[in-house]
Design a protein around this motif. Structure first.
Motif, PDB file in Angstrom:
ATOM      1  N   ALA A 202       0.831  -1.209   0.000  1.00  0.00           N
ATOM      2  CA  ALA A 202       0.000   0.000   0.000  1.00  0.00           C
ATOM      3  C   ALA A 202       0.864   1.257   0.000  1.00  0.00           C
ATOM      4  CB  ALA A 202      -0.927  -0.010   1.212  1.00  0.00           C
ATOM      5  N   GLN A 203       1.947   1.226   0.808  1.00  0.00           N
ATOM      6  CA  GLN A 203       2.852   2.381   0.842  1.00  0.00           C
ATOM      7  C   GLN A 203       3.537   2.573  -0.509  1.00  0.00           C
ATOM      8  OE1 GLN A 203       5.355   1.242   4.132  1.00  0.00           O
ATOM      9  NE2 GLN A 203       4.028   2.192   5.662  1.00  0.00           N
ATOM     10  N   SER A 204       3.932   1.469  -1.148  1.00  0.00           N
ATOM     11  CA  SER A 204       4.607   1.560  -2.444  1.00  0.00           C
ATOM     12  C   SER A 204       3.657   2.078  -3.516  1.00  0.00           C
ATOM     13  CB  SER A 204       5.155   0.189  -2.862  1.00  0.00           C
ATOM     14  OG  SER A 204       6.152  -0.239  -1.963  1.00  0.00           O
ATOM     15  N   VAL A 205       2.385   1.667  -3.446  1.00  0.00           N
ATOM     16  CA  VAL A 205       1.402   2.167  -4.407  1.00  0.00           C
ATOM     17  C   VAL A 205       1.282   3.688  -4.302  1.00  0.00           C
ATOM     18  CG1 VAL A 205      -1.070   2.223  -4.954  1.00  0.00           C
ATOM     19  CG2 VAL A 205       0.073   0.032  -4.607  1.00  0.00           C
ATOM     20  N   GLU A 206       1.276   4.187  -3.075  1.00  0.00           N
ATOM     21  CA  GLU A 206       1.212   5.641  -2.878  1.00  0.00           C
ATOM     22  C   GLU A 206       2.467   6.306  -3.427  1.00  0.00           C
ATOM     23  OE1 GLU A 206       0.519   6.480   1.204  1.00  0.00           O
ATOM     24  OE2 GLU A 206      -1.436   5.489   1.278  1.00  0.00           O
ATOM     25  N   ASN A 207       3.633   5.696  -3.168  1.00  0.00           N
ATOM     26  CA  ASN A 207       4.894   6.278  -3.675  1.00  0.00           C
ATOM     27  C   ASN A 207       4.909   6.313  -5.198  1.00  0.00           C
ATOM     28  OD1 ASN A 207       5.812   6.559  -1.059  1.00  0.00           O
ATOM     29  ND2 ASN A 207       6.934   4.630  -1.045  1.00  0.00           N
ATOM     30  N   ILE A 208       4.425   5.239  -5.827  1.00  0.00           N
ATOM     31  CA  ILE A 208       4.402   5.207  -7.288  1.00  0.00           C
ATOM     32  C   ILE A 208       3.425   6.239  -7.829  1.00  0.00           C
ATOM     33  CG2 ILE A 208       3.787   3.778  -9.287  1.00  0.00           C
ATOM     34  CD1 ILE A 208       4.969   1.396  -7.864  1.00  0.00           C
ATOM     35  N   ASP A 209       2.310   6.448  -7.125  1.00  0.00           N
ATOM     36  CA  ASP A 209       1.376   7.509  -7.523  1.00  0.00           C
ATOM     37  C   ASP A 209       2.097   8.852  -7.599  1.00  0.00           C
ATOM     38  OD1 ASP A 209      -1.134   6.607  -8.193  1.00  0.00           O
ATOM     39  OD2 ASP A 209      -1.771   6.359  -6.117  1.00  0.00           O
ATOM     40  N   GLN A 210       2.936   9.112  -6.589  1.00  0.00           N
ATOM     41  CA  GLN A 210       3.675  10.379  -6.579  1.00  0.00           C
ATOM     42  C   GLN A 210       4.699  10.419  -7.696  1.00  0.00           C
ATOM     43  OE1 GLN A 210       3.000  13.043  -4.541  1.00  0.00           O
ATOM     44  NE2 GLN A 210       4.411  14.073  -5.943  1.00  0.00           N
ATOM     45  N   LYS A 211       5.350   9.259  -7.957  1.00  0.00           N
ATOM     46  CA  LYS A 211       6.320   9.207  -9.046  1.00  0.00           C
ATOM     47  C   LYS A 211       5.649   9.449 -10.390  1.00  0.00           C
ATOM     48  CE  LYS A 211      10.012   6.282  -7.229  1.00  0.00           C
ATOM     49  NZ  LYS A 211      10.870   5.113  -7.490  1.00  0.00           N
ATOM     50  N   VAL A 212       4.454   8.865 -10.563  1.00  0.00           N
ATOM     51  CA  VAL A 212       3.718   9.079 -11.811  1.00  0.00           C
ATOM     52  C   VAL A 212       3.395  10.555 -11.985  1.00  0.00           C
ATOM     53  CG1 VAL A 212       1.513   8.658 -12.964  1.00  0.00           C
ATOM     54  CG2 VAL A 212       2.744   6.748 -11.931  1.00  0.00           C
ATOM     55  N   THR A 213       2.974  11.188 -10.896  1.00  0.00           N
ATOM     56  CA  THR A 213       2.660  12.626 -10.965  1.00  0.00           C
ATOM     57  C   THR A 213       3.891  13.439 -11.321  1.00  0.00           C
ATOM     58  OG1 THR A 213       0.901  12.363  -9.318  1.00  0.00           O
ATOM     59  CG2 THR A 213       1.757  14.587  -9.659  1.00  0.00           C
ATOM     60  N   ASN A 214       5.004  13.171 -10.609  1.00  0.00           N
ATOM     61  CA  ASN A 214       6.237  13.921 -10.865  1.00  0.00           C
ATOM     62  C   ASN A 214       6.746  13.697 -12.284  1.00  0.00           C
ATOM     63  OD1 ASN A 214       6.138  14.789  -8.230  1.00  0.00           O
ATOM     64  ND2 ASN A 214       7.595  13.280  -7.467  1.00  0.00           N
ATOM     65  N   MET A 215       6.699  12.414 -12.723  1.00  0.00           N
ATOM     66  CA  MET A 215       7.196  12.111 -14.054  1.00  0.00           C
ATOM     67  C   MET A 215       6.336  12.775 -15.122  1.00  0.00           C
ATOM     68  SD  MET A 215       8.006   8.395 -15.750  1.00  0.00           S
ATOM     69  CE  MET A 215       9.425   8.151 -14.695  1.00  0.00           C
ATOM     70  N   THR A 216       5.012  12.739 -14.916  1.00  0.00           N
ATOM     71  CA  THR A 216       4.113  13.387 -15.872  1.00  0.00           C
ATOM     72  C   THR A 216       4.405  14.875 -15.967  1.00  0.00           C
ATOM     73  OG1 THR A 216       2.381  11.753 -15.382  1.00  0.00           O
ATOM     74  CG2 THR A 216       1.705  13.797 -16.460  1.00  0.00           C
ATOM     75  N   GLU A 217       4.611  15.517 -14.818  1.00  0.00           N
ATOM     76  CA  GLU A 217       4.905  16.955 -14.807  1.00  0.00           C
ATOM     77  C   GLU A 217       6.214  17.247 -15.532  1.00  0.00           C
ATOM     78  OE1 GLU A 217       4.919  18.011 -10.723  1.00  0.00           O
ATOM     79  OE2 GLU A 217       2.723  18.033 -10.524  1.00  0.00           O
ATOM     80  N   LYS A 218       7.240  16.405 -15.286  1.00  0.00           N
ATOM     81  CA  LYS A 218       8.541  16.654 -15.918  1.00  0.00           C
ATOM     82  C   LYS A 218       8.471  16.446 -17.429  1.00  0.00           C
ATOM     83  CE  LYS A 218      11.459  15.655 -11.928  1.00  0.00           C
ATOM     84  NZ  LYS A 218      12.548  14.822 -11.375  1.00  0.00           N
ATOM     85  N   PHE A 219       7.759  15.400 -17.843  1.00  0.00           N
ATOM     86  CA  PHE A 219       7.645  15.174 -19.282  1.00  0.00           C
ATOM     87  C   PHE A 219       6.782  16.247 -19.943  1.00  0.00           C
ATOM     88  CE2 PHE A 219       9.215  10.787 -18.633  1.00  0.00           C
ATOM     89  CZ  PHE A 219      10.074  10.719 -19.710  1.00  0.00           C
ATOM     90  N   ASN A 220       5.742  16.693 -19.243  1.00  0.00           N
ATOM     91  CA  ASN A 220       4.934  17.775 -19.793  1.00  0.00           C
ATOM     92  C   ASN A 220       5.761  19.044 -19.944  1.00  0.00           C
ATOM     93  OD1 ASN A 220       2.700  16.154 -19.932  1.00  0.00           O
ATOM     94  ND2 ASN A 220       1.792  16.879 -18.021  1.00  0.00           N
TER      95      ASN A 220
END
Length: 408
Positions: A128-146
């Motif tokens: 559950a903790q890793s799922v939350e961390n990956i959610d944040q990584k997805v957000t950060n990665m999306t922002e950086k690629f955008n």
């Protein structure tokens, strides 16, 4: 409201219907409502029933009935046959076998199930903790690629319209990189979520077994925990950098991973400018293994690919072998003389050529339809070494004098 919900969840229902339980059969370990008592007794007339108010219940193991001896309970467990047995079984078909007390086996298995459930709950928390961390990584990665896409669009405006295709390629590369990396993250996230859901079901089932007094429920338990222990809880996905360099009026360059484009401008005269656009695919910093072919040639010498699935290969003998990507031998050519060829190559038409290192032969040979033909004979005192068939169809031959004093 929270108190009512908690109370509702703690209500014990009848095992034969959904009404609240008021009575309990100590003999069968079954919760009963008032309306189901007679139904329970009638369904099991051959047994005695100790029915008491639910608050006076006494929990104990419910031994399964013996399939071979009616009215006998299986209070033992045969280790050799891996099945519950009654007293008559022990003195009959299972005589001489190691028989354990079911009570002891159940206690040991409950301890194992309890430990397993504790570990499952810990893994669920980590997932559950890793799922939350990956959610944040997805957000950060999306922002950086955008942001990277926006930067690419800004750079596009400073370049000439003739180089739009460079940025089309760049943006496509960014989107593919983004899609691949996000897909990797989300795929791992989905795997963790799915595994977490499965583990929750297992934990729920284990807790149900822990509360059960039925031997068959406990002894039939099979653990699937091992396959979940080694699932990594994190995945590291690298984000490449988008770099650009501008020399005003002279050069513009942009680089993203292996993609690189450069625009150079050289002044020819006051009226004429020459513009050249150069695309460069950089070599990887580190080699990557694409495929491994077991050639069975020791030591392996020269090798030349034929298409994408086959290759000619040579060792230290006078045999050149054609093998496929699985290492299977497809063809072999035995060269003239006793020594191995100096080098091999393939023409644009796919014909094998090899240089004969033997001093007396001084030949470059070609193999046509399985037959060896002389392609070049070098002057006296020279012998051929390396070979290279060019894209234009020419043949490059490096040669050395017999005493190795000259090369050309």
């Amino acid at each position: 409201m929270a108190t009512s919900t908690t109370w509702a969840q703690d209500v014990i229902t009848c095992d034969l219907c959904d009404n609240p339980a008021q009575q309990f059969c100590n003999s069968c370990q079954v919760s009963l409502c008032g309306g189901c008592i007679n139904k329970h007794v009638e369904s099991m007339k051959s047994q005695t029933h100790d029915i008491v108010p639910f608050k006076d219940r006494r929990e104990r193991l419910v031994f399964s009935s013996c399939a071979s001896h009616p009215n006998q309970k299986c209070e033992g467990f045969c280790k050799k046959c891996d099945e519950p047995v009654c007293f008559n079984c022990v003195t009959g078909p299972h005589i001489g076998h190691i028989v354990k007390n079911v009570t002891e086996i159940v206690q040991n298995m409950k301890e194992e199930i309890k430990k397993e459930t504790e570990e499952i709950e810990f893994i669920i928390l980590r997932f559950a903790q890793s799922v939350e961390n990956i959610d944040q990584k997805v957000t950060n990665m999306t922002e950086k690629f955008n942001a990277m896409e926006s930067e690419g669009e800004n750079l596009r405006k400073s370049w000439h319209e003739e180089i739009d295709k460079i940025f089309d390629t760049l943006q496509s590369t960014i989107r593919k990189m983004k899609d691949r990396r996000l897909k990797a993250l989300k795929s791992h996230q989905s795997r963790l979520q799915d595994s977490g859901t499965k583990l929750k079901r297992v934990a729920k089932e284990n807790k149900k077994i822990l509360k059960s007094t039925k031997v068959s429920d406990i002894t039939s338990h099979k653990s699937d925990l091992k396959k979940f222990r080694d699932i990594p809880t994190d995945v590291d996905v690298k984000i490449p950098s988008l770099n650009s360099n501008t020399v005003q009026g002279r050069e513009l360059s942009i680089e993203l991973g292996e993609f690189k484009a450069t625009l150079t401008q050289t002044s020819i005269s006051s009226l004429t400018d020459e513009v050249s656009i150069l695309y460069v695919r950089k070599l990887l910093d580190n080699a990557q293994v694409i495929a491994s072919i077991p050639s069975k040639i020791k030591p392996l010498g020269a090798i030349i690919c034929i298409g994408i699935n086959e290759a000619w290969a040579q060792g230290e003998d006078n045999i050149i072998r054609r093998i496929d990507i699985h290492g299977s031998l497809k063809e072999k050519i035995t060269t003239e003389g006793q020594s191995n060829p100096a080098d091999i190559s393939v023409t644009r038409q796919g014909e094998l050529i090899y240089s004969d290192h033997h001093n007396h032969n001084r030949k470059v040979n070609i193999v046509r339809q399985g037959r060896i033909e002389t392609l070049i004979t070098l002057p006296q005192g020279w012998h051929p070494d390396g070979l290279c068939c060019t894209k234009s169809g020419d043949l490059l031959v490096s040669m050395t004098t017999s005493d190795d004093s000259q090369t050309k």
